[in-house]
Write an enzyme that holds these catalytic residues in place. Structure first.
Site, PDB file in Angstrom:
ATOM      1  CE  LYS A 131      -7.610  -1.031   4.519  1.00 30.78           C
ATOM      2  NZ  LYS A 131      -6.190  -0.803   4.279  1.00 30.78           N
ATOM      3  CB  SER A 167      -4.594  -1.195  15.200  1.00 25.74           C
ATOM      4  OG  SER A 167      -5.397  -0.323  14.436  1.00 25.74           O
ATOM      5  CB  CYS A 189      -4.137   3.936  -0.183  1.00 16.90           C
ATOM      6  SG  CYS A 189      -4.532   3.845   1.578  1.00 16.90           S
ATOM      7  NE  ARG A 197      -6.261   5.003   8.832  1.00 11.80           N
ATOM      8  CZ  ARG A 197      -7.449   5.319   8.370  1.00 11.80           C
ATOM      9  NH1 ARG A 197      -8.020   6.450   8.731  1.00 11.80           N
ATOM     10  NH2 ARG A 197      -8.065   4.500   7.537  1.00 11.80           N
ATOM     11  CE1 TYR A 209      -0.773  -5.004  14.370  1.00 14.34           C
ATOM     12  CE2 TYR A 209      -3.181  -5.051  14.526  1.00 14.34           C
ATOM     13  CZ  TYR A 209      -2.029  -4.651  13.874  1.00 14.34           C
ATOM     14  OH  TYR A 209      -2.132  -3.907  12.726  1.00 14.34           O
ATOM     15  CB  CYS A 220      -0.885   0.009   1.245  1.00 16.99           C
ATOM     16  SG  CYS A 220      -2.206   1.241   1.132  1.00 16.99           S
ATOM     17  NE  ARG A 272      -6.307   5.022   4.913  1.00 17.92           N
ATOM     18  CZ  ARG A 272      -5.280   5.865   4.921  1.00 17.92           C
ATOM     19  NH1 ARG A 272      -5.170   6.798   3.982  1.00 17.92           N
ATOM     20  NH2 ARG A 272      -4.349   5.780   5.846  1.00 17.92           N
ATOM     21  CD  GLU A 288     -14.134  -4.213  -3.837  1.00 17.36           C
ATOM     22  OE1 GLU A 288     -13.241  -4.873  -4.400  1.00 17.36           O
ATOM     23  OE2 GLU A 288     -14.211  -2.977  -3.915  1.00 17.36           O
ATOM     24  CB  CYS A 296      -1.569   4.934   3.274  1.00 17.70           C
ATOM     25  SG  CYS A 296      -1.620   3.394   4.186  1.00 17.70           S
ATOM     26  CE  LYS A 352      -7.168  -3.365   7.755  1.00 18.39           C
ATOM     27  NZ  LYS A 352      -6.243  -2.596   7.010  1.00 18.39           N
TER      28      LYS A 352
HETATM   29  C1  PBG Z   1      -2.775   0.258   4.857  1.00 13.29           C
HETATM   30  C2  PBG Z   1      -3.331  -0.529   5.970  1.00 13.29           C
HETATM   31  C3  PBG Z   1      -4.073  -0.085   7.081  1.00 13.29           C
HETATM   32  C4  PBG Z   1      -4.248  -1.195   7.888  1.00 13.29           C
HETATM   33  C5  PBG Z   1      -3.679  -2.273   7.245  1.00 13.29           C
HETATM   34  N1  PBG Z   1      -3.124  -1.842   6.054  1.00 13.29           N
HETATM   35  C6  PBG Z   1      -4.502   1.266   7.467  1.00 13.29           C
HETATM   36  C7  PBG Z   1      -5.555   1.960   6.717  1.00 13.29           C
HETATM   37  O1  PBG Z   1      -6.107   1.475   5.741  1.00 13.29           O
HETATM   38  O2  PBG Z   1      -5.805   3.097   7.106  1.00 13.29           O
HETATM   39  C8  PBG Z   1      -4.950  -1.197   9.223  1.00 13.29           C
HETATM   40  C9  PBG Z   1      -4.550  -2.304  10.138  1.00 13.29           C
HETATM   41  C10 PBG Z   1      -4.930  -2.120  11.542  1.00 13.29           C
HETATM   42  O3  PBG Z   1      -5.676  -1.175  11.929  1.00 13.29           O
HETATM   43  O4  PBG Z   1      -4.481  -2.932  12.344  1.00 13.29           O
HETATM   44  N2  PBG Z   1      -3.697   0.775   3.980  1.00 13.29           N
END
Ligand code: PBG
Length: 323
Positions: free
Chosen positions: A195, A274, A130, A205, A313, A120, A217, A233, A122, A248
């Site tokens: 996603k 996260s 991104c 982030r 995690y 990605c 986004r 998708e 970003c 996700k």
């Molecule tokens: C990159 C990406 C993100 C996450 C995984 N790949 C952040 C986003 O899309 O803003 C988030 C993973 C997480 O929150 O643990 N695009």
């Protein structure tokens, strides 16, 4: 048969009985551990919103991967935090950036570990979006070139699986083509297929310093209200050649995990993101939840919904609990 003939409690009497009728078995081999990697040596920076998670330099990431392997965790996914960010995310293509360095270090320390990489822009762009931005818009097709270049950079360093998380249309097919052209037909693609534009990515982030500098986004990540679109998708990514499809976040989207599971024969991954991790930790710190039990319950729920593998995690911690 109804009560009193039927008494479901009969099969819950002892742990041995419960083990016999248990439908979902969580194992450390289900987990993929996300690691944030930075330039340098000997670096271990705590991420304040994700207790127990750190930004690692390649050398220490390899040591951690090795410890995780000993606990039964067989896969990691790497997120790079580059030395510098710019408008086109040019550090994503550096052969000696933190992701390629860590791939090589882990491959050396733990040759059998499955090494995945997040693909990605970003984490690499100064605006935090991104892809390529023009007049406040994230451009789809020109971004595909960058993503493919990033995926190739990871493949050349030895990644086994590349995982595009950008949500540009057509990126799976584009990356597949470029990988094949360069002789990487054995490198798999795990597509972040469904996603969602989620508030649960907040701590990530912080960790990756990748919050968008303007806007959000929602013009590329999905509306949390949509289920059918998530399926669409996933099926599009399958058609484009994805080897694994992902949903996700995981916890608030278990219906999507189940729906995708029922519509495809591909392996399904779910990402416990996260914010899901941070929430459980925060409540546990206050004494409101039991950390270990809540972590395992959240993970078994994701597997029960239909995930074949879980990005989490909690991977090493949960693996320890399962031993
Ligand atoms: C990159 C990406 C993100 C996450 C995984 N790949 C952040 C986003 O899309 O803003 C988030 C993973 C997480 O929150 O643990 N695009």
């Amino acid at each position: 048969m109804a009560f009193p003939e039927s008494r479901p409690r009969r099969l819950r009497k002892t742990e041995a009985l419960r083990a016999l009728v248990r439908e979902t078995i969580l194992t450390p081999a289900d987990f993929i551990w996300p690691l944030f990697v930075v330039p340098g040596r000997g670096v271990k920076q705590p991420i304040s919103s994700m207790p127990g998670q750190y930004r690692w330099s390649a050398d220490l990431a390899a040591e951690e991967a090795s410890k995780a392997w000993d606990l039964g965790v067989k896969a990691v996914i790497l997120f790079g935090i580059p030395e510098a960010k710019d408008a086109t995310g040019s550090h994503a293509f550096k052969k000696d950036g933190p992701v390629p360095e860590t791939i090589r270090a882990i491959a050396k320390a733990v040759p059998e570990m499955v090494i995945m990489t997040d693909v990605c822009m970003c984490e690499y762009t100064d605006h935090g979006h991104c892809g390529i931005v023009e007049k406040g818009e994230v451009l789809n097709d020109p971004t595909l070139e960058l993503l493919a270049r990033e995926a190739l950079t990871h493949a050349r360093a030895g990644a086994h699986v590349v995982a595009p998380s950008d949500m540009m249309d057509g990126r799976v097919g584009f990356i597949r083509e470029q990988l094949d052209e360069e002789g990487f037909e054995d490198i798999a693609i795990m597509a972040y297929s469904a996603k969602y534009a989620s508030a649960f990515y907040g701590p990530f982030r912080d960790a990756a310093d990748s919050a968008p500098a303007f806007g959000d986004r929602r013009s590329y990540q999905m509306d949390p209200a949509n289920a059918n679109e998530g399926l669409r998708e996933a099926l599009l990514d399958e058609e484009e050649g994805a080897d694994i499809v992902m949903v996700k976040p995981a916890g608030p989207y278990l219906d999507i995990v189940r729906a995708v599971r029922e519509q495809t024969d591909l392996p399904v991954a779910a990402y416990q993101v996260s914010g899901e991790y941070a929430m459980i930790h925060a409540a546990a710190e206050r004494g409101w939840l039991d950390l270990d039990r809540t972590a395992l319950e959240s993970l078994v729920g994701i597997k029960r919904a239909g995930a074949d593998m879980i990005l989490t995690y909690f991977a090493p911690h949960a693996a320890k609990l399962l031993k």
